[in-house]
Design a protein around this motif. Structure first.
Motif, PDB file in Angstrom:
ATOM      1  N   LEU A   1     -32.193 -19.617 -19.388  1.00 37.66           N
ATOM      2  CA  LEU A   1     -30.953 -20.731 -19.798  1.00 37.66           C
ATOM      3  C   LEU A   1     -29.955 -20.873 -18.660  1.00 37.66           C
ATOM      4  O   LEU A   1     -29.435 -21.929 -18.365  1.00 37.66           O
ATOM      5  CB  LEU A   1     -30.255 -19.846 -20.998  1.00 37.66           C
ATOM      6  CG  LEU A   1     -31.026 -19.834 -22.180  1.00 37.66           C
ATOM      7  CD1 LEU A   1     -30.393 -18.742 -23.291  1.00 37.66           C
ATOM      8  CD2 LEU A   1     -30.909 -21.366 -23.036  1.00 37.66           C
ATOM      9  N   LEU A   2     -29.726 -19.788 -17.839  1.00 39.01           N
ATOM     10  CA  LEU A   2     -28.653 -19.814 -16.846  1.00 39.01           C
ATOM     11  C   LEU A   2     -29.185 -20.955 -15.692  1.00 39.01           C
ATOM     12  O   LEU A   2     -28.477 -21.579 -14.857  1.00 39.01           O
ATOM     13  CB  LEU A   2     -28.211 -18.513 -16.177  1.00 39.01           C
ATOM     14  CG  LEU A   2     -27.314 -17.610 -17.016  1.00 39.01           C
ATOM     15  CD1 LEU A   2     -27.729 -16.307 -16.611  1.00 39.01           C
ATOM     16  CD2 LEU A   2     -26.129 -18.063 -17.166  1.00 39.01           C
ATOM     17  N   LEU A   3     -30.561 -20.978 -15.392  1.00 34.94           N
ATOM     18  CA  LEU A   3     -31.019 -21.834 -14.801  1.00 34.94           C
ATOM     19  C   LEU A   3     -31.227 -23.146 -14.819  1.00 34.94           C
ATOM     20  O   LEU A   3     -31.629 -24.176 -14.412  1.00 34.94           O
ATOM     21  CB  LEU A   3     -32.544 -21.350 -14.132  1.00 34.94           C
ATOM     22  CG  LEU A   3     -32.732 -20.087 -13.221  1.00 34.94           C
ATOM     23  CD1 LEU A   3     -34.024 -19.618 -13.139  1.00 34.94           C
ATOM     24  CD2 LEU A   3     -31.995 -20.392 -12.036  1.00 34.94           C
ATOM     25  N   GLY A   4     -30.607 -23.383 -16.314  1.00 37.22           N
ATOM     26  CA  GLY A   4     -30.764 -24.804 -16.786  1.00 37.22           C
ATOM     27  C   GLY A   4     -32.051 -25.463 -17.321  1.00 37.22           C
ATOM     28  O   GLY A   4     -32.172 -26.604 -17.327  1.00 37.22           O
ATOM     29  N   MET A   5     -32.977 -24.469 -17.731  1.00 38.30           N
ATOM     30  CA  MET A   5     -34.457 -25.114 -18.054  1.00 38.30           C
ATOM     31  C   MET A   5     -34.211 -25.659 -19.432  1.00 38.30           C
ATOM     32  O   MET A   5     -33.523 -25.033 -20.401  1.00 38.30           O
ATOM     33  CB  MET A   5     -35.227 -23.891 -18.207  1.00 38.30           C
ATOM     34  CG  MET A   5     -35.901 -23.398 -16.989  1.00 38.30           C
ATOM     35  SD  MET A   5     -37.113 -22.126 -16.913  1.00 38.30           S
ATOM     36  CE  MET A   5     -38.318 -22.725 -17.842  1.00 38.30           C
ATOM     37  N   PRO A   6     -34.901 -26.682 -19.589  1.00 36.72           N
ATOM     38  CA  PRO A   6     -34.788 -27.232 -21.227  1.00 36.72           C
ATOM     39  C   PRO A   6     -35.309 -26.292 -22.109  1.00 36.72           C
ATOM     40  O   PRO A   6     -36.196 -25.539 -22.037  1.00 36.72           O
ATOM     41  CB  PRO A   6     -35.949 -28.362 -21.076  1.00 36.72           C
ATOM     42  CG  PRO A   6     -36.085 -28.648 -19.653  1.00 36.72           C
ATOM     43  CD  PRO A   6     -35.703 -27.306 -18.758  1.00 36.72           C
ATOM     44  N   MET A   7     -34.548 -26.013 -23.247  1.00 37.18           N
ATOM     45  CA  MET A   7     -34.671 -24.997 -24.120  1.00 37.18           C
ATOM     46  C   MET A   7     -36.083 -25.016 -24.829  1.00 37.18           C
ATOM     47  O   MET A   7     -36.684 -23.662 -24.996  1.00 37.18           O
ATOM     48  CB  MET A   7     -33.621 -25.096 -25.426  1.00 37.18           C
ATOM     49  CG  MET A   7     -32.261 -24.447 -24.855  1.00 37.18           C
ATOM     50  SD  MET A   7     -31.181 -24.343 -26.266  1.00 37.18           S
ATOM     51  CE  MET A   7     -29.916 -25.315 -25.869  1.00 37.18           C
ATOM     52  N   HIS A   8     -36.545 -26.156 -24.969  1.00 37.51           N
ATOM     53  CA  HIS A   8     -37.892 -26.314 -25.709  1.00 37.51           C
ATOM     54  C   HIS A   8     -39.083 -25.956 -24.652  1.00 37.51           C
ATOM     55  O   HIS A   8     -40.220 -25.531 -25.271  1.00 37.51           O
ATOM     56  CB  HIS A   8     -38.270 -27.557 -25.979  1.00 37.51           C
ATOM     57  CG  HIS A   8     -38.323 -28.690 -24.904  1.00 37.51           C
ATOM     58  ND1 HIS A   8     -37.178 -29.250 -24.301  1.00 37.51           N
ATOM     59  CD2 HIS A   8     -39.689 -29.093 -24.131  1.00 37.51           C
ATOM     60  CE1 HIS A   8     -37.602 -30.011 -23.408  1.00 37.51           C
ATOM     61  NE2 HIS A   8     -39.031 -30.086 -23.525  1.00 37.51           N
TER      62      HIS A   8
END
Length: 448
Positions: free
Chosen positions: A37-44
């Protein structure tokens, strides 16, 4: 920024495991989600990435690891390990007792995982110490050195096996080069280091130790155990099969002779999974059926072995999930970009990252897997031997075992040492293995 997020993730891991006493596997999964989440990966994509990392890691390792655990347990439960140790002690004699312990621990260490080997060999070491009236630590340091080196450098142990899979390295080459590095490293960290340790903490060599926590140990009469030759053969059969296949492949590449059906069969038999399965089948016969032990009893040993490694497999899978998040989240690419213009060898870089993570996290396997997530993107920029990068990662992941590593406390309690004495013996021993291992790997990299 990505590296800062990794540091935050590692600190969170330490807090969860050491502060809140949360299970290591659960902690790894929680941190994997948080870092993603902190690395900005898409949630899906986060859950898919974690599942892929966990499945990909265990998919390569579970078969080899599971079969290896069963093989080791059969050798231990049949008395084969005791036969190997006692025969070598008798052959080497009292003057060369340390070398007997090194040789026995090395052979047994190939077949048994570190903790199992330690629990099996410590009562034997205590018995020899009492019989010959020598210090338990005088024998304990060479024993621990041999077990630790085999654990860090030689498949089918989890560290080198799983990292070979992650780097897509030839596991046979890892085994072959691992042997070349392991032998001088054991000599340095075992008998030679014992002399130094005696000068640093002389009082620790007067301790009597305590193995009451190991409970009642099964002791075999020597005539009840399998023969020495068949015990050694069974223990090192996977190594023999994988080594033959690797040597044949290397000769074929060097001399350029044509591929044949025979060579294909040799490569098939030398594949790690096939070699472990064949070795287990041989062990079922040599350690069990040939000695009139019922199949039910033999299978009970196999079941016990699998039960004992269940949580270890999950922890390795959790480490794989964290590794995959680092790769998919772009941290590996960021590290690759940072070192794009550097002349630093990937061997040295892998060792350094693994060493920092080992000191921080305690777990050698988790440190090695996290290193893979950072190093894999760099490997495409170099023509360095992948097998040597595997071994460098393994060497780094052994360094400076201290209070956040279970091995530290096992060694301390069994040998009855103070904290200072444990740091001066166990921690220093692990550091010597790590640094000496790196030195021999760098030396070997000049020729391969």
């Amino acid at each position: 920024m990505p590296l800062l997020i990794v540091v935050i993730g590692i600190l969170a891991l330490l807090l969860l495991i050491m502060g809140l006493k949360l299970n290591t596997f659960i902690s790894l999964i929680i941190v994997s989600f948080a870092v993603a989440l902190l690395l900005g990966m898409p949630m899906h994509e986060i859950a898919k990435s974690i599942e892929a990392g966990l499945g990909g890691t265990l998919g390569h390792l579970a078969l080899i690891f599971g079969l290896g655990a069963m093989l080791g347990r059969l050798i231990a439960d049949s008395g084969g390990a005791q036969r190997i140790a006692m025969t070598l002690v008798n052959k080497f004699g009292e003057k060369n007792i340390q070398w007997a312990v090194v040789a026995a621990s090395f052979i047994i260490g190939i077949a048994l995982f570190f903790e199992v080997g330690l629990v099996l060999l410590i009562p034997i070491v205590f018995a020899i110490s009492k019989q010959l009236k020598v210090s338990i630590l005088y024998l304990g340091i060479p024993m621990a050195a041999a077990l630790s080196v085999t654990h860090g450098f030689l498949p089918p142990h989890p560290g080198p096996t799983v990292i070979a899979g992650e780097y897509d390295a030839n596991i046979g080459e890892v085994l072959l080069y691992g042997f070349i590095i392991a032998i001088p490293t054991v000599i340095l960290a075992g008998p030679l280091f014992t002399k130094l340790a005696k000068k640093i903490v002389p009082n620790s060599f007067e301790k009597t130790g305590n193995i009451a926590s190991l409970g009642e140990q099964k002791v075999f009469k020597l005539e009840e155990t399998p023969g020495f030759g068949i015990s050694v053969f069974t223990a090192i059969l996977p190594v023999i099969l994988m080594s033959i296949a690797t040597i044949i492949t290397l000769l074929q590449e060097t001399m350029g002779f044509e591929d044949t059906n025979l060579l294909a069969i040799i490569r098939f038999i030398g594949d790690a999974s096939v070699a472990m399965l064949l070795s287990l089948l041989v062990a079922i016969y040599t350690m069990g059926l040939a000695r009139n032990i019922p199949m039910k009893t033999v299978m009970a040993s196999c079941t016990t072995a699998i039960t004992q490694i269940g949580m270890m497999l999950l922890i390795i899978g959790g480490g794989g999930a964290f590794k995959q998040v680092l790769i998919n989240g772009g941290v590996g690419d960021y590290v690759a970009e940072l070192f794009k213009e550097t002349s630093m060898s990937p061997i040295l870089l892998a060792w350094m990252i693994a060493a920092i993570l080992r000191i921080s996290l305690g777990s050698a396997t988790v440190a090695a897997l996290t290193t893979a997530g950072l190093v894999i993107p760099i490997l495409g920029q170099s023509d360095v031997s992948l097998a040597l990068v595997v071994l460098a990662t393994g060497a780094g992941s052994l360094i400076a075992s201290h209070v956040n590593d279970a091995g530290f406390w096992m060694f301390k309690e069994y040998f009855g040492l103070s904290m200072r004495e444990t740091f001066a013996t166990w921690t220093l021993l692990e550091t010597i293995i790590s640094v000496a291992g790196l030195a021999f790997i760098m030396l070997l990299s000049l020729f391969v």
